[in-house]
Design a protein around this motif. Sequence first.
Motif, PDB file in Angstrom:
ATOM      1  N   ALA A 165      40.874  58.218  10.478  1.00  0.00           N
ATOM      2  CA  ALA A 165      40.885  57.710  11.913  1.00  0.00           C
ATOM      3  C   ALA A 165      41.066  56.298  12.117  1.00  0.00           C
ATOM      4  O   ALA A 165      41.547  56.065  13.162  1.00  0.00           O
ATOM      5  N   ILE A 168      44.683  55.518  11.740  1.00  0.00           N
ATOM      6  CA  ILE A 168      45.455  55.858  12.920  1.00  0.00           C
ATOM      7  C   ILE A 168      45.366  54.896  14.117  1.00  0.00           C
ATOM      8  O   ILE A 168      46.102  54.480  14.673  1.00  0.00           O
ATOM      9  N   VAL A 172      47.941  52.221  15.902  1.00  0.00           N
ATOM     10  CA  VAL A 172      48.139  52.341  17.595  1.00  0.00           C
ATOM     11  C   VAL A 172      47.735  51.038  17.969  1.00  0.00           C
ATOM     12  O   VAL A 172      48.348  50.394  19.023  1.00  0.00           O
TER      13      VAL A 172
END
Length: 341
Positions: A165, A168, A172
């Motif tokens: 997580a 990711i 972003v």
Amino acid sequence: MIKKDLGLLLLIVVVGIVVAIINPRFLLPINLANTANLIGLFGILSIGQAYVIITGGIELSVGSLVALLGVLFVDFVAVQDMSWMLALPLILVLGAAIGAIHGLLITRLNLQPFVVTLCGLLIYRGAARFYTADGTAGFAFGQSFPDLEFLTAGRLYGIPNTFIALVIIAVVMWVVLHRSVFGRYLYAIGKNEEAARYSGIRTGRMVMSAYVICGLLTALSAIYFAMYTRSISPASHGQFYELYAIAAAVLGGFSLRGGEGSIVGAVLGTVLLQELQNLVNLLGIPSSLNFAVMGGVILIGVLIDQQWNAIRAQRRLVSAARQTEAHMADQATVPVTANQD
């Protein structure tokens, strides 16, 4: 990667090699997996903190928010029998709303970020303790939520999902901060908010957006921490987590004055902090010295940041002086044409 990030990566590798030589248990898969899990948990917090610091602000209520939102999430799922698929977005919205309130108080009422978030630190901690009657919030014996537990505390091919997580989210947030107009505006505000305002940037909205992002990522981290511990004592849960986040951001090159830093640096700062914490544990150093180690790391990071800025400023002055000398030399060698009239 900028030079600061490469230097930090090299330091992480060197420290890792030293720790592995001193205690080979550092390289055991179980230890690496546990360390990666903690990196994921604290890394998400650090990225949220970094977005606030880039504007020249600071968020001191992170740890108390982790406690309050964690207590609420556990209560919703374990006590109120609310579906976790409803409780999870509800906690995220609540975290974003709290961030928006902080942003409004700072931008509309012109309150200092330190004051606003310090008050939040006290308010949210007190609210968490009041909500549980100063008791412990946790899951009952035998309560199980397989899908939720896999997403928040499980592993995929041996890699903790919290770390996945983090990767990711970091990608972003890196794109948003380093490859978008929004990110350039945040850097401009951190460098000189008044100049950014005169250039047409809606500084109030941008600053508030940074606090919303921080609140959202803090809420997500609160859910991960709640599922990691499965039992929350609101008086101590999340205590000093804001210092971990600030330390990681500062180590990653984020200047507390604002306008500098990279997401890669914040993640690497988190890795270094957890590596140092692992070093303390493996060497048998008393855990009471953890905060002393963290304080020393923050101090060293700030000193390095100041010296780095001083060196860069000196280089710019030298470069400007050389360009001026070269220009004057060129002017002096231009032949003077006699007047033919």
